[in-house]
Design a protein around this motif. Structure first.
Motif, short mmCIF file in Angstrom:
data_model
loop_
_atom_site.label_atom_id
_atom_site.label_comp_id
_atom_site.label_asym_id
_atom_site.label_seq_id
_atom_site.Cartn_x
_atom_site.Cartn_y
_atom_site.Cartn_z
N PRO A 82 1.14 -64.82 1.90
CA PRO A 82 2.95 -64.33 1.37
C PRO A 82 3.41 -64.06 0.25
CG PRO A 82 2.01 -65.46 3.49
CD PRO A 82 0.78 -65.83 2.66
N HIS A 83 2.93 -65.44 -0.85
CA HIS A 83 4.12 -65.28 -1.97
C HIS A 83 3.50 -64.87 -3.02
CE1 HIS A 83 5.71 -69.34 -0.79
NE2 HIS A 83 3.98 -70.03 -0.52
N LEU A 309 -3.31 -53.29 9.42
CA LEU A 309 -3.72 -54.25 8.47
C LEU A 309 -3.29 -55.97 9.17
CD1 LEU A 309 -2.99 -53.25 5.28
CD2 LEU A 309 -4.82 -52.62 6.44
N ARG A 310 -4.62 -55.78 9.89
CA ARG A 310 -4.91 -56.63 11.15
C ARG A 310 -5.39 -57.34 11.08
NH1 ARG A 310 -0.44 -56.63 10.48
NH2 ARG A 310 2.00 -56.28 11.96
N SER A 311 -6.07 -58.73 10.74
CA SER A 311 -7.03 -60.04 10.71
C SER A 311 -7.76 -59.23 12.11
CB SER A 311 -6.82 -60.95 10.49
OG SER A 311 -8.40 -62.16 10.75
N VAL A 312 -9.27 -59.25 11.92
CA VAL A 312 -10.69 -59.06 12.82
C VAL A 312 -10.18 -60.40 14.07
CG1 VAL A 312 -11.68 -57.69 11.82
CG2 VAL A 312 -11.94 -60.11 11.61
N ASP A 317 -2.61 -64.54 11.92
CA ASP A 317 -1.45 -63.87 11.86
C ASP A 317 -1.62 -62.65 10.70
OD1 ASP A 317 -0.86 -65.95 10.95
OD2 ASP A 317 1.24 -66.29 11.32
N VAL A 318 -2.22 -63.51 9.96
CA VAL A 318 -2.49 -62.62 8.25
C VAL A 318 -1.76 -61.13 8.41
CG1 VAL A 318 -5.11 -62.31 8.41
CG2 VAL A 318 -3.38 -62.29 6.34
N SER A 319 -1.29 -60.43 7.97
CA SER A 319 -0.89 -59.22 7.44
C SER A 319 -0.22 -58.88 5.74
CB SER A 319 0.72 -59.17 8.32
OG SER A 319 0.80 -60.08 7.80
N LEU A 320 -0.44 -57.92 5.92
CA LEU A 320 -0.07 -56.97 4.73
C LEU A 320 1.61 -57.12 4.64
CD1 LEU A 320 -2.41 -55.75 2.25
CD2 LEU A 320 -1.45 -58.04 2.04
N GLU A 321 2.63 -56.98 3.72
CA GLU A 321 3.71 -55.90 3.61
C GLU A 321 4.07 -55.20 2.29
OE1 GLU A 321 6.34 -55.71 6.21
OE2 GLU A 321 5.04 -57.28 7.67
N GLN A 350 5.73 -50.35 -4.84
CA GLN A 350 7.08 -50.87 -3.73
C GLN A 350 7.03 -51.09 -2.48
OE1 GLN A 350 7.70 -46.20 -4.56
NE2 GLN A 350 9.19 -47.18 -6.65
N PRO A 351 7.87 -52.50 -2.63
CA PRO A 351 8.08 -53.30 -1.41
C PRO A 351 8.97 -52.16 -0.69
CG PRO A 351 9.90 -53.85 -3.15
CD PRO A 351 8.46 -53.24 -3.42
#
Length: 359
Positions: A82-83, A309-312, A317-321, A350-351
């Motif tokens: 997340p960082h 984009l969710r982990s197998v 609860d890993v994800s990307l933003e 670009q966020p």
């Protein structure tokens, strides 16, 4: 960059979960999973330049250039820390190439060839409007031989994308450290943007659309009314108040016909920016580190991809933003004969404009 007069834009949408029992190959367009390597490529798994964690595979795009003899695959990786979210330095783009002769030299005569279709294999670039031709017509038109191991039959896109029969012993997937999250695998189906008028929404696509509208706080109808000239001032303010950003509003108008698109492809074309940039992105893209040629825009990852984009690992609860990820590649697509290592290209992240509200 000024838009080309006849700029071809291809749209990628999610086309179903990849069955664990089916093998994918370097000529599969897909989300998540592990990257499938060209036979001559050896991949040292990439790490984040910010936190040194291993990067997760986000998308794989098989995109041979129209006048080139090379098979060509691009894989995009990102850090799930997340960082590191929203920072271009936490993403890596790797381009791999090889000649058909290199593949044949490594194939056993008894190996079952890949029967994935030309639609899923696809020329993502100049000759995309030639889809639907038979193989002989494409060779005559393009002057490039379509690889025999990537030609299939059938008219339904979903069945074509899932009709894989590559031999298990021939399948080559990148090894990945156990502590690196793996995203759930999905096929990517491709269509021309000009064909979207006839695009038929499935239940899954409607679900993505509703999720996107809820996340962005604006409906497709509101976006269309803003661009129709018939919107009231109140309607316009409702559709733009969340971000107050004309660039974002333009972005939403452009994708409103197919909000569930996960990828836009336009080699040497014009990207869609989701927010105003501090400096001219085009001028900040470095030249190719290998041959010194300028890099050109090739494709971008779209907001609808985020929800996929969710982990197998269902306990994770890993994800990307992100808002959008712009991928730039060497204009010459340079490649050193005999090379076994992918070439690193360049990504601009670009966020989502919403993210700045939480900082």
């Amino acid at each position: 960059m000024a838009a080309a007069v006849h700029e071809t834009v291809l749209i990628g949408v999610c086309d179903g979960v990849i069955d664990k029992k089916k093998y994918t190959s370097y000529c599969t367009n897909k989300i998540g999973d592990r990257p499938d390597l060209l036979p001559v490529i050896t991949l040292q798994h990439p790490t984040c330049s910010l936190c040194q964690r291993g990067l997760s595979h986000v998308v794989q795009v098989y995109c041979p250039l129209a006048a080139s003899p090379y098979h060509r695959t691009i894989s995009v990786f990102a850090c799930t820390n997340p960082h590191c979210s929203g920072k271009s330095e936490s993403w890596i783009v790797l381009r791999s190439q090889c000649l058909e002769d290199d593949i044949k030299a490594r194939q056993d005569d008894k190996t079952t060839p890949c029967t994935e279709s030309a639609m899923s294999r696809t020329d993502w670039c100049d000759e995309a409007d030639d889809w639907g031709m038979d193989d002989e017509e494409q060779v005559a038109e393009n002057g490039v031989q379509i690889p025999n191991d990537c030609i299939g039959e059938g008219n339904d896109v979903s069945s074509r994308l899932q009709d894989l029969c590559i031999d298990g012993d021939h399948h080559q997937s990148a090894l990945q450290p156990n502590d690196v999250p793996v995203f759930q695998p999905f096929y990517i189906s491709v269509m021309e943007e000009t064909d979207l008028d006839g695009f038929h929404d499935t239940d899954h696509e409607n679900e993505l659309l509703r999720a996107y509208e809820e996340r962005e706080g604006v409906t497709v109808e509101e976006i269309h009314s803003c661009g129709s000239g018939g919107a009231t001032q109140e309607e316009y303010e409702k559709a733009t108040a969340k971000h107050g950003d004309e660039v974002f509003t333009s972005f939403m108008k452009k994708i409103s016909l197919c909000p569930e698109q996960v990828l836009r492809y336009s080699w040497a074309g014009s990207p869609l920016f989701i927010s105003e940039t501090v400096s001219d992105v085009i001028q900040t893209v470095p030249v190719c580190a290998h041959c010194g040629s300028p890099r050109v825009f090739e494709f971008q990852l779209m907001p609808a991809l985020v929800s996929l984009l969710r982990s197998v690992d269902t306990d994770s609860d890993v994800s990307l933003e992100f808002g959008t990820v712009l991928v730039y590649t060497c204009r010459n697509s340079c490649w050193k004969s005999g090379s076994a290592a992918p070439v690193e290209e360049f990504a601009v992240v670009q966020p989502d404009p919403d993210q700045k509200l939480f900082k």
